[in-house]
Design an enzyme around this catalytic site. Sequence first.
Site, PDB file in Angstrom:
ATOM      1  N   SER A  89       0.841  -1.126   0.000  1.00 11.30           N
ATOM      2  CA  SER A  89       0.110   0.459  -0.137  1.00 11.30           C
ATOM      3  C   SER A  89       0.982   1.193  -0.306  1.00 11.30           C
ATOM      4  O   SER A  89       0.809   2.521  -0.028  1.00 11.30           O
ATOM      5  CB  SER A  89      -1.166  -0.150   0.991  1.00 11.30           C
ATOM      6  OG  SER A  89      -0.113  -0.356   2.339  1.00 11.30           O
ATOM      7  N   LYS A 129       1.158   4.608   6.741  1.00 11.20           N
ATOM      8  CA  LYS A 129       0.606   5.526   5.723  1.00 11.20           C
ATOM      9  C   LYS A 129       1.435   7.234   5.508  1.00 11.20           C
ATOM     10  O   LYS A 129       1.783   7.633   6.909  1.00 11.20           O
ATOM     11  CB  LYS A 129      -1.279   5.730   6.046  1.00 11.20           C
ATOM     12  CG  LYS A 129      -1.911   4.296   6.157  1.00 11.20           C
ATOM     13  CD  LYS A 129      -1.886   3.101   4.968  1.00 11.20           C
ATOM     14  CE  LYS A 129      -2.942   2.370   4.866  1.00 11.20           C
ATOM     15  NZ  LYS A 129      -2.444   1.403   3.739  1.00 11.20           N
TER      16      LYS A 129
END
Length: 306
Positions: A84, A158
């Site tokens: 990701s 993230k």
Amino acid sequence: MGDVAVGARSDADGPERRAGDEPVERGEEPTAEPDGGEDTADVTDRKQQRSFLKELPLLIGIALILALLIKTFLMQAFSIPSDSMQNTLQRGDRVLVDKLTPWFGAEPERGEVVVFHDPGGWLDESTQSDPGGIAGAFQEFMSFIGLMPSAEEQDLIKRVIAVGGDTVACEKNGPVTVNGKALDEESYIYPGSTPCGSEGFGPVKVPEGRIWVMGDNRQNSLDSRFHQDLEGNGTVPVDDVVGRAVVKAWPIDRWGTLPVPDTFEEKGLAAAPAAMGLAGAIPLVLWRRRRRAAEAARAAAPRDGA
């Protein structure tokens, strides 16, 4: 009569000393080998080995305590479990996370890569891995002292796009905007990715004490965009942030720092709070001007009637 007295002597003291005899200096004793003819060096080596073995548990204990303190207050290693964050981070990379600055009140800033606990509902329980047995116990112990990633704690990594008070949005096929200013994300998002993914989102007002996060691989990241039905509209509480990832430590050929991209340093990105302050200041200025005008009128009233 054959004994030789210790110390100096003259010829009158007795028979002349035989050739080869050497006087023994005062206070010095002849060196004798240990019983059984054992070499003194071997005895010393064994004593040193026994001393080291006695100290080894203490050294291990100190090392473990230091590792635990470093993990708790300074740095912790984390393993990247997915794609990701490509290309910034690859699956299997090890990153070092700064856990010190949050202790001094520092909060995540736009553009930083952060590790955070699952705020609830982001990760499927099926993703948890429990090796069990000796391997599981070893991994649990190593993760406890910070030398391996935890098999139980569900952490994510993230990039922070917006912080408390910001408004973040993205129209389909358009750029991500923060407080109305478009971000130039070409330097860090995965090649071929569109900033919003397949669909747009927002605008979302980020509550105070929370952050809006997105993966750099926008087509392969279940980030804030996909959890807007949860509390906080997909935002993450600052209290759940473990720390900022600052260094790619492994593998060696991928070593490097994780700086904040230039687009987050541009002026005007935090324009919304400034505009709100200006909007709040205008009524105050007008009120003060009316008040001063009224005071001036009252002060002038007696003179007018005189």
